[in-house]
Motif scaffolding. Sequence first.
Motif, PDB file in Angstrom:
ATOM      1  N   MET A  69      74.269  44.873  93.179  1.00  0.00           N
ATOM      2  CA  MET A  69      73.981  44.837  91.746  1.00  0.00           C
ATOM      3  C   MET A  69      74.402  43.511  91.123  1.00  0.00           C
ATOM      4  O   MET A  69      73.711  42.977  90.256  1.00  0.00           O
ATOM      5  CB  MET A  69      74.668  46.004  91.042  1.00  0.00           C
ATOM      6  N   GLY A  72      71.844  40.916  91.928  1.00  0.00           N
ATOM      7  CA  GLY A  72      70.500  41.226  91.460  1.00  0.00           C
ATOM      8  C   GLY A  72      69.548  41.703  92.529  1.00  0.00           C
ATOM      9  O   GLY A  72      68.336  41.496  92.418  1.00  0.00           O
ATOM     10  N   LYS A  76      68.755  48.461  89.358  1.00  0.00           N
ATOM     11  CA  LYS A  76      69.684  47.966  88.360  1.00  0.00           C
ATOM     12  C   LYS A  76      70.715  49.010  87.943  1.00  0.00           C
ATOM     13  O   LYS A  76      71.504  48.772  87.034  1.00  0.00           O
ATOM     14  CB  LYS A  76      68.921  47.485  87.119  1.00  0.00           C
ATOM     15  N   ARG A 305      76.126  42.161  84.156  1.00  0.00           N
ATOM     16  CA  ARG A 305      75.292  42.998  85.000  1.00  0.00           C
ATOM     17  C   ARG A 305      76.089  43.421  86.231  1.00  0.00           C
ATOM     18  O   ARG A 305      76.656  42.605  86.938  1.00  0.00           O
ATOM     19  CB  ARG A 305      74.036  42.250  85.436  1.00  0.00           C
TER      20      ARG A 305
END
Length: 340
Positions: A69, A72, A76, A305
Amino acid sequence: MAFLLSQSQKNNHNYAHGVFGDLDIQHHLHSRFQEFLGSREVGEFMSGALAGAMTKAILAPLETIRTRMVVGVGSKNIAGSFIQVIEQQGWQGLWAGNMINMLRIIPTQAVELGTFECVKRSMTSLQHSSKHNQCPKLLIGSINFNLSFSWISPVAVAGAAAGIASTLVCHPLEVLKDRLTVSPEAYPNLGIAIRNIYKDGGIGAFYAGISPTLVGMLPYSTCYYFMYDTMKKSYCENRNKKSLSRPEMLLIGALAGFTASTISFPLEVARKRLMVGALQGKCPPNMAAALSEVIREEGLKGLYRGWGASCLKVMPSSGITWMFYEAWKDILLVQKANSL
């Protein structure tokens, strides 16, 4: 005849002296080696290694999801990443790169926790001695500075030193682990990974992302150890306790990991981008460029993220590590001291 006898006796004496002298040396070296193995520092390094190995064996799937994660790759969200890995690689895919992860974490935790304890003791001793002795002075023009160490936190300095030492020693293993986790097709095993990485960039390729790693490690490691030590002392003082129970260590360690990870997470994103950027055909030249790239592509939220997955991994990892570490210290140090 008398000469021959005396010469024979002399030779026998020299032989016996040599043999018993060698035995004395061997016994002395053996004693020194046993003393070294029983020292506090070795016990702390061993406790860190064992704690790290046990923690990683339990939490390897969360480490796999977190890495995917952050860089990327794939889904997601956490649940989607779990399902995707299982569909593509089976259950064993959740442990992708776990062998190198185990090889990485044993020296990493040994160096990190051992360094932390040693530097913390040294800094505390230095502060204690400076209180009883006159502080050295630095004269610059008409300004006189007292070089006192009383304002320095031994825990913060020890935490920073621990992070730097473990990073410098074990960073190549981190690079290998990430390559095996993110791209098992290109790097199916450890031998091929080492050969291909060296072929692509030489020795320097094993230290890809070392600058952002060190920059990111300083705030994380400093905050992590400082928060754990501070919360531990405050909790014990409020509850009038001398030590924490195992569940309390688990909880306080998890909170320390959560706080440190939240503060330093954007630097972690940049670090991972640099370390695995070559796999996607684009590698930012430095940490600032990696951060700018993330912000440009995903906005400020891109800097966090994978933060949820990171906390899901960091919190139990931190708590379990401290719990195991303190338990192994009790076995290797406290009980041994009580038996003497």
